[in-house]
Write a protein that holds these residues in place. Structure first.
Motif, PDB file in Angstrom:
ATOM      1  N   SER A 199       0.808  -1.220   0.000  1.00 28.80           N
ATOM      2  CA  SER A 199       0.000   0.000   0.000  1.00 28.80           C
ATOM      3  C   SER A 199       0.842   1.271   0.000  1.00 28.80           C
ATOM      4  O   SER A 199       0.336   2.351  -0.291  1.00 28.80           O
ATOM      5  N   TYR A 200       2.118   1.154   0.365  1.00 25.38           N
ATOM      6  CA  TYR A 200       2.945   2.346   0.568  1.00 25.38           C
ATOM      7  C   TYR A 200       4.074   2.486  -0.440  1.00 25.38           C
ATOM      8  O   TYR A 200       4.999   3.257  -0.237  1.00 25.38           O
ATOM      9  N   GLY A 201       3.948   1.746  -1.528  1.00 15.80           N
ATOM     10  CA  GLY A 201       4.844   1.979  -2.647  1.00 15.80           C
ATOM     11  C   GLY A 201       6.145   1.195  -2.612  1.00 15.80           C
ATOM     12  O   GLY A 201       6.631   0.795  -1.559  1.00 15.80           O
ATOM     13  N   LYS A 202       6.691   0.999  -3.816  1.00 14.41           N
ATOM     14  CA  LYS A 202       7.938   0.244  -3.987  1.00 14.41           C
ATOM     15  C   LYS A 202       8.983   1.138  -4.638  1.00 14.41           C
ATOM     16  O   LYS A 202       8.723   1.770  -5.665  1.00 14.41           O
ATOM     17  N   CYS A 205       7.894   4.155   2.877  1.00 11.15           N
ATOM     18  CA  CYS A 205       7.517   3.305   1.750  1.00 11.15           C
ATOM     19  C   CYS A 205       7.536   1.836   2.171  1.00 11.15           C
ATOM     20  O   CYS A 205       8.136   1.470   3.188  1.00 11.15           O
ATOM     21  N   GLY A 206       6.877   0.989   1.383  1.00 11.52           N
ATOM     22  CA  GLY A 206       6.681  -0.403   1.783  1.00 11.52           C
ATOM     23  C   GLY A 206       7.829  -1.325   1.470  1.00 11.52           C
ATOM     24  O   GLY A 206       8.177  -2.199   2.278  1.00 11.52           O
ATOM     25  N   LEU A 207       8.444  -1.166   0.291  1.00 12.89           N
ATOM     26  CA  LEU A 207       9.522  -2.054  -0.136  1.00 12.89           C
ATOM     27  C   LEU A 207      10.597  -1.256  -0.858  1.00 12.89           C
ATOM     28  O   LEU A 207      10.296  -0.322  -1.605  1.00 12.89           O
ATOM     29  N   VAL A 208      11.838  -1.670  -0.652  1.00 16.77           N
ATOM     30  CA  VAL A 208      12.970  -1.051  -1.343  1.00 16.77           C
ATOM     31  C   VAL A 208      13.803  -2.149  -1.987  1.00 16.77           C
ATOM     32  O   VAL A 208      14.181  -3.118  -1.333  1.00 16.77           O
ATOM     33  N   ARG A 209      14.069  -1.949  -3.261  1.00 21.50           N
ATOM     34  CA  ARG A 209      14.919  -2.876  -4.014  1.00 21.50           C
ATOM     35  C   ARG A 209      16.167  -2.129  -4.465  1.00 21.50           C
ATOM     36  O   ARG A 209      16.079  -0.988  -4.912  1.00 21.50           O
ATOM     37  N   ILE A 210      17.322  -2.766  -4.334  1.00 24.77           N
ATOM     38  CA  ILE A 210      18.574  -2.143  -4.744  1.00 24.77           C
ATOM     39  C   ILE A 210      19.135  -2.888  -5.949  1.00 24.77           C
ATOM     40  O   ILE A 210      19.315  -4.112  -5.908  1.00 24.77           O
ATOM     41  N   LEU A 211      19.395  -2.157  -7.023  1.00 25.58           N
ATOM     42  CA  LEU A 211      20.106  -2.682  -8.183  1.00 25.58           C
ATOM     43  C   LEU A 211      21.521  -2.136  -8.103  1.00 25.58           C
ATOM     44  O   LEU A 211      21.736  -0.930  -8.223  1.00 25.58           O
ATOM     45  N   MET A 225      13.618  11.230  -0.603  1.00 24.39           N
ATOM     46  CA  MET A 225      12.727  11.865  -1.568  1.00 24.39           C
ATOM     47  C   MET A 225      12.023  10.815  -2.433  1.00 24.39           C
ATOM     48  O   MET A 225      10.804  10.890  -2.681  1.00 24.39           O
ATOM     49  N   THR A 226      12.770   9.822  -2.882  1.00 23.82           N
ATOM     50  CA  THR A 226      12.193   8.771  -3.737  1.00 23.82           C
ATOM     51  C   THR A 226      11.177   7.951  -2.959  1.00 23.82           C
ATOM     52  O   THR A 226      10.158   7.516  -3.522  1.00 23.82           O
ATOM     53  N   GLY A 227      11.427   7.754  -1.686  1.00 24.16           N
ATOM     54  CA  GLY A 227      10.461   7.032  -0.858  1.00 24.16           C
ATOM     55  C   GLY A 227       9.118   7.742  -0.795  1.00 24.16           C
ATOM     56  O   GLY A 227       8.057   7.101  -0.846  1.00 24.16           O
ATOM     57  N   PHE A 228       9.143   9.078  -0.693  1.00 20.14           N
ATOM     58  CA  PHE A 228       7.887   9.831  -0.699  1.00 20.14           C
ATOM     59  C   PHE A 228       7.204   9.744  -2.059  1.00 20.14           C
ATOM     60  O   PHE A 228       5.975   9.643  -2.150  1.00 20.14           O
ATOM     61  N   LEU A 229       7.994   9.784  -3.133  1.00 22.41           N
ATOM     62  CA  LEU A 229       7.411   9.653  -4.476  1.00 22.41           C
ATOM     63  C   LEU A 229       6.656   8.335  -4.614  1.00 22.41           C
ATOM     64  O   LEU A 229       5.568   8.296  -5.187  1.00 22.41           O
TER      65      LEU A 229
END
Length: 509
Positions: A243-246, A272-278, A456-460
């Motif tokens: 619900s809180y974005g990826k 935010c809900g999930l963070v993926r690192i490339l 900032m990206t987490g808020f986006l």
């Protein structure tokens, strides 16, 4: 949100209040003087020593004459000096001058008396927001003498010599400890060097408010605690991590795992809900250890065939709601390919930071491609050096034109431009802008920008607009920096201190 105005916008507000709403100019002048009087007397239970008020011949001088009268009638030791040609006073200033004399307020007729005397308080009402040329001659010398005195210094509306539009010091400027400004903060009071001469800034309500715009709102604003709270994405009972974005963080290279860590953890701290690192394969172990909450996708930096990397990028971008690219990715062929390909994803909200900006600056074709593919939401976050490379202008010139530079880049490349300096300016493609007021010089430390970009990206990813995400992240990032300064001091702050205080900054809202 608090509005910011330039000199012409403030003059129009003043005119609208007087002519449209019918509030007499002298009433506004009295309220301005009362605002300064109230602030001064509230800060000092007792003022032992003389108070000097410098008054000009315009309406700012009229505020000063009125202030002198109020202080005199309240029993303070007060003298005023008008070092200009009194026959050129505005009608309102002349009226206040006459009232001061009628009440017996002592006037200094010879400036040499002022030079030889020490004062407890000096109030500056020489020039208002309309000043547009350099202060020269005897007035310049007078301000230099005042700046050397040990008195507490207060500016009435604006420090004399500071451009309300740019913050430039016009020949010289009065160095205030406190500025009480009226109606709205002025752009030049937030930008440097104006901010340095302004000291503490207090915005006083004298009857000029948002109604005075008559529907034509100014382009500038800055966040306060209440408006920042309104920008913060909500949390709801019946929700899950989806619900809180990826967030996808494309960051890090060999020996640069820290950039990926700072950005990814800051994204999580935004809510935010999930963070993926490339990231590069070399960073796998350290990131799994430092941030086990993240999802990790790694690539081989030595591979000559980029097909696999592009497939990984495609899969990761399709998974994400918002993407950050740039922190610590280096200038490798793989990094260049990643940046070039990201410009094609015009349906994603993307933040370009650090090495991504340097890659764009080295290849103007990529910058032009960015204009050809208008993004659903694009934010660039250059510091002064990166902006210098992006626009081909010197750092000194950019620092002297911070606001204009951010606005011009945002307009040309249809991006939100977060131009980072002592006062970060956020330009929007439509000409609107924010100037941030939080933060401190202790934040000038490696990794601080990575924290901001990830935050900032987490808020986006949580669904708010690029302009709101940028303004909120910069405001809260600065708040975390202020908290860190109180705990560690400016000299000893690290990016990790700022990172770990982001939750407390949000709690303050």
């Amino acid at each position: 949100m608090d509005y910011l105005v330039n000199s012409s916008e403030m003059k129009q507000c003043d005119k609208n209040t007087i002519e449209y709403y019918g509030v007499p100019s002298l009433v506004l002048m009295e309220r301005a003087a009362l605002a300064v009087f109230g602030e001064l007397t509230a800060r000092f239970e007792k003022i032992s020593g003389e108070i000097l008020i410098l008054c000009g011949i315009g309406n700012n001088g009229g505020d000063g004459f009125a202030l002198a009268r109020l202080l005199h009638l309240a029993g303070y030791q007060i003298k005023f000096l008008c070092p200009m040609k009194k026959e050129k006073m505005t009608p309102e200033a002349k009226a206040q001058y006459d009232m001061a004399l009628n009440y017996g307020v002592p006037e200094i007729s010879d400036s040499s008396e002022m030079i030889q005397t020490e004062y407890a308080v000096i109030a500056d009402a020489l020039f208002g927001i309309g000043l547009s040329r350099d202060i020269e001659g005897s007035l310049k010398e007078l301000i230099a003498i005042l700046n050397q005195k040990q008195a507490y210094k207060i500016a009435v509306d604006i420090s004399s010599g500071i451009s309300a539009d740019t913050g430039e010091a016009l020949g010289t400027a009065f160095r205030a400890d406190l500025t009480v400004t009226f109606g709205f903060a002025k752009i030049g009071q937030l930008l440097y060097p104006g901010a340095e001469y302004t000291g503490e800034l207090l915005v006083a309500d004298i009857g000029i408010d948002r109604y005075s715009f008559l529907g034509k709102l100014p382009f500038g604003a800055f966040l306060n605690k209440d408006s920042a709270k309104e920008f913060l994405p909500g949390r709801y009972p019946r929700t899950n991590k989806g619900s809180y974005g990826k967030v996808l963080v494309i960051a890090g290279s060999k020996n640069m795992a820290g950039a990926a860590y700072f950005a990814a953890k800051a994204a999580y701290y935004s809510g935010c809900g999930l963070v993926r690192i490339l990231t590069a394969e070399e960073n796998r172990n350290i990131l799994l250890s430092k941030l086990p909450e993240s999802i990790l996708t790694t690539y081989d930096t030595r591979a000559k065939d980029v097909t696999v990397l592009m497939e990984q990028l495609e899969e990761c971008v399709n998974w994400a709601d918002a993407v950050l690219i740039g922190p610590g990715i280096s200038d490798s062929p793989a990094a260049r390919m990643l940046v070039a390909r990201m410009l094609r994803y015009d349906t994603k909200k993307v933040v370009y930071d650090a090495d991504a900006l340097n890659i764009l600056s080295q290849d103007k074709i990529l910058l032009e491609q960015g204009k050809e593919h208008p993004a659903n939401g694009r934010i660039v976050t250059p510091h002064l050096g990166e902006m210098s490379r992006l626009c081909g202008s010197s750092i000194a010139k950019i620092q002297g034109n911070l606001l204009q530079t951010a606005k011009a880049f945002a307009r040309e490349y249809q991006s939100v431009c977060v131009l980072k300096d002592a006062r970060t300016v956020i330009g929007m493609p439509d000409g609107r802008f924010y100037i941030n007021t939080t933060g401190n010089n202790g934040m000038a430390t490696g990794g601080s920008g990575d924290v901001l970009a990830g935050f900032m990206t987490g808020f986006l990813a949580q669904g708010i607009s690029c302009e709101r995400a940028a303004a909120l992240a910069v405001y809260l990032h600065g708040t975390a920096g202020d908290l860190a300064k109180r705990q560690k001091g400016a000299h000893s702050m690290l990016a990790s201190d700022i990172l770990e205080l982001l939750p407390e900054a949000i709690l303050e809202l």
